[in-house]
Design an enzyme around this catalytic site. Structure first.
Site, mmCIF file in Angstrom:
data_model
loop_
_atom_site.group_PDB
_atom_site.id
_atom_site.type_symbol
_atom_site.label_atom_id
_atom_site.label_comp_id
_atom_site.label_asym_id
_atom_site.label_seq_id
_atom_site.Cartn_x
_atom_site.Cartn_y
_atom_site.Cartn_z
ATOM 1 N N THR A 240 0.193 -0.728 -0.082
ATOM 2 C CA THR A 240 -0.018 0.045 0.420
ATOM 3 C C THR A 240 0.405 1.809 0.130
ATOM 4 O O THR A 240 1.775 1.103 0.642
ATOM 5 C CB THR A 240 -1.056 -0.093 1.528
ATOM 6 O OG1 THR A 240 -2.040 1.189 0.952
ATOM 7 C CG2 THR A 240 -0.144 0.200 2.491
ATOM 8 N N LYS B 44 -3.172 3.494 6.340
ATOM 9 C CA LYS B 44 -2.891 2.466 6.375
ATOM 10 C C LYS B 44 -1.913 1.780 7.101
ATOM 11 O O LYS B 44 -2.080 0.837 8.277
ATOM 12 C CB LYS B 44 -4.012 1.405 4.649
ATOM 13 C CG LYS B 44 -5.256 1.360 4.488
ATOM 14 C CD LYS B 44 -4.880 0.549 3.417
ATOM 15 C CE LYS B 44 -6.591 0.524 2.574
ATOM 16 N NZ LYS B 44 -6.103 -0.543 1.559
ATOM 17 N N ASP C 163 -7.665 -5.636 0.822
ATOM 18 C CA ASP C 163 -8.176 -5.262 0.254
ATOM 19 C C ASP C 163 -9.464 -4.167 1.127
ATOM 20 O O ASP C 163 -10.283 -5.484 1.495
ATOM 21 C CB ASP C 163 -9.071 -4.906 -1.050
ATOM 22 C CG ASP C 163 -9.770 -4.109 -2.258
ATOM 23 O OD1 ASP C 163 -9.232 -2.978 -2.507
ATOM 24 O OD2 ASP C 163 -10.756 -4.895 -2.564
ATOM 25 N N LYS D 47 -10.228 2.937 17.248
ATOM 26 C CA LYS D 47 -10.392 1.852 16.374
ATOM 27 C C LYS D 47 -9.589 1.024 16.046
ATOM 28 O O LYS D 47 -9.947 0.170 15.201
ATOM 29 C CB LYS D 47 -9.841 2.702 14.868
ATOM 30 C CG LYS D 47 -10.481 2.271 14.241
ATOM 31 C CD LYS D 47 -9.973 3.467 12.666
ATOM 32 C CE LYS D 47 -10.348 2.422 11.399
ATOM 33 N NZ LYS D 47 -9.604 3.530 10.199
HETATM 34 P P1 IMP Z 1 -8.753 0.173 -0.619
HETATM 35 O O1 IMP Z 1 -8.525 -1.047 0.215
HETATM 36 O O2 IMP Z 1 -7.613 0.322 -0.480
HETATM 37 O O3 IMP Z 1 -9.076 -0.090 -2.200
HETATM 38 O O4 IMP Z 1 -9.812 1.264 0.208
HETATM 39 C C1 IMP Z 1 -11.152 1.076 -0.265
HETATM 40 C C2 IMP Z 1 -11.828 2.353 -0.101
HETATM 41 O O5 IMP Z 1 -12.222 2.323 1.706
HETATM 42 C C3 IMP Z 1 -10.969 3.637 0.289
HETATM 43 O O6 IMP Z 1 -11.406 4.753 -0.512
HETATM 44 C C4 IMP Z 1 -10.656 3.670 1.186
HETATM 45 O O7 IMP Z 1 -10.115 5.407 2.064
HETATM 46 C C5 IMP Z 1 -11.749 3.721 2.322
HETATM 47 N N1 IMP Z 1 -11.207 2.910 3.085
HETATM 48 C C6 IMP Z 1 -10.080 1.781 3.773
HETATM 49 N N2 IMP Z 1 -9.805 1.606 5.032
HETATM 50 C C7 IMP Z 1 -10.771 2.370 5.304
HETATM 51 C C8 IMP Z 1 -10.844 2.662 7.125
HETATM 52 O O8 IMP Z 1 -10.644 1.538 7.750
HETATM 53 N N3 IMP Z 1 -11.820 3.862 6.805
HETATM 54 C C9 IMP Z 1 -12.528 4.551 6.348
HETATM 55 N N4 IMP Z 1 -12.193 4.152 4.568
HETATM 56 C C10 IMP Z 1 -11.070 3.231 4.044
#
Ligand code: IMP
Length: 208
Positions: free
Chosen positions: A7, A12, A68, A175
């Site tokens: 990432t 994250k 993801d 969190k």
């Molecule tokens: P990805 O896992 O990076 O594809 O995240 C998908 C979407 O979910 C993105 O818009 C991230 O910003 C959001 N996201 C991922 N993890 C979290 C979290 O822990 N809290 C809030 N949004 C999240």
């Protein structure tokens, strides 16, 4: 041990460091000069999680993991789900994503249930083998954004554990203790501690 985390998302990386603790040193692709960007072409969280981990493993040859995450809103039929990052377009704009979510929910009327969950799928590639870990966090969507912490959709997500507060209004520690990512990464850490003390025979591996 050292693990590459597939990432470039600073939120994250920060959270994973807090969750996995001192025994696991997290390295980002950027620190090794590797691009962490992967086009998320899968139609499920599992597919995208595997794709990100496999791409990084192919580029580095190192033990690594990817997550993801999707936000599933019941009244929207599980949307945005696997498309959470691009809900409001390809710009991955968190503010625009949250605005669209609030607009779409509000359009359904004031009495609509706002229940939702975050779901995370983590793929670990260890000694060339894949292992999968899951985590979920139940809650609901707030009526407006609140808080400055966290990242992504945190300002509009209220967990069951902290009613009245969005994830962006509680500390990282709080969190991490309840979150989808916390649950999945703690499952991974438990697996790793057992694996390190007693590596499995080829036949006993719990790969998928
Ligand atoms: P990805 O896992 O990076 O594809 O995240 C998908 C979407 O979910 C993105 O818009 C991230 O910003 C959001 N996201 C991922 N993890 C979290 C979290 O822990 N809290 C809030 N949004 C999240």
């Amino acid at each position: 041990m050292k693990l590459l985390f597939a990432t470039g998302n600073k939120g994250k990386l920060r959270e994973a460091g807090g969750i996995l603790g001192e025994n696991i040193e997290i390295v980002s692709p950027a620190e090794l000069g590797i691009s962490g960007d992967v086009e998320e072409t899968g139609t499920t969280l599992l597919e995208n999680s595997r794709l990100k981990a496999q791409t990084l493993y192919a580029a580095s040859g190192l033990d690594c993991f990817a997550d993801d995450t999707g936000l599933e809103v019941d009244a929207l039929g599980g949307e945005p789900g696997v498309y959470s990052a691009r809900y409001a377009g390809d710009g991955h704009d968190n503010q625009a994503n949250m605005d669209k979510l609030l607009r779409n929910l509000d359009a359904l009327g004031p009495d609509i249930p706002r229940t939702a969950r975050f779901r995370t799928v983590v793929t670990l590639i260890l000694d060339g083998k894949e292992y999968i870990f899951n985590g979920t966090l139940e809650g609901k969507i707030a009526h407006e954004k609140a808080g400055c912490g966290g990242f992504g959709y945190d300002p509009v997500f209220i967990s069951e554990a902290y009613p009245g507060l969005t994830l962006a209004e509680i500390s990282d520690e709080k969190k991490n203790a309840i979150s989808h990512r916390g649950m999945a990464l703690r499952n991974m850490a438990t697996f790793l501690s057992k694996y390190k003390s007693c590596p499995l025979d080829e036949d006993d591996r719990q790969d998928k």
